[in-house]
Design a protein around this motif. Sequence first.
Motif: not given
Length: 159
Positions: A76, A87, A90-91, A93-94, A99, A103-104, A107, A110-111
């Motif tokens: 980051r 991207a 990011e994916w 980590e998600a 969570s 996955v929100s 996110v 954005a990806v």
Amino acid sequence: MSLRIDYAHQSPELFRKYLEMSMALKKSSIDEKLKSLVEIRASQLNGCAFCLDMHVKQAKIAGERELRLYHVSIWRESNLFTPKERAALEWTEAVTKLSDHGVSDAVFDAVRKELSEKELTDLTFVLMVINGWNRVSVAFQAVPGSQDEAYGLTAAGLS
């Protein structure tokens, strides 16, 4: 640290099938360098020493720059990664650290701007596989570097 159970020996058919899936990913839309980056990041997040060791060596053999390998954990803050790589990280980590609410949409959206549907699907399969390998390697304490010769990783010059 020593291997608790030789899971490949104890469950050879399951091991071979899972390995087949891993090998099938070589034909995915995710190139080897990007695949290495996400495998490294997932392995860092999961605390998998065996897989982290292996994927760093594979990335080095594939020609990945050493500084980028050092920066995976701080992607980051680093300017060494492309928008597509960012991207994918990011994916990673998600999907690796799901969570309570999955996955929100933020996110995903954005990806999705950087990866095609095919790439995002293939990347998710890459993550399914590495997260599985991480879990079996952590559970049975696979020893980092113990398979370097068998996997051709001595070519990295890091052993």
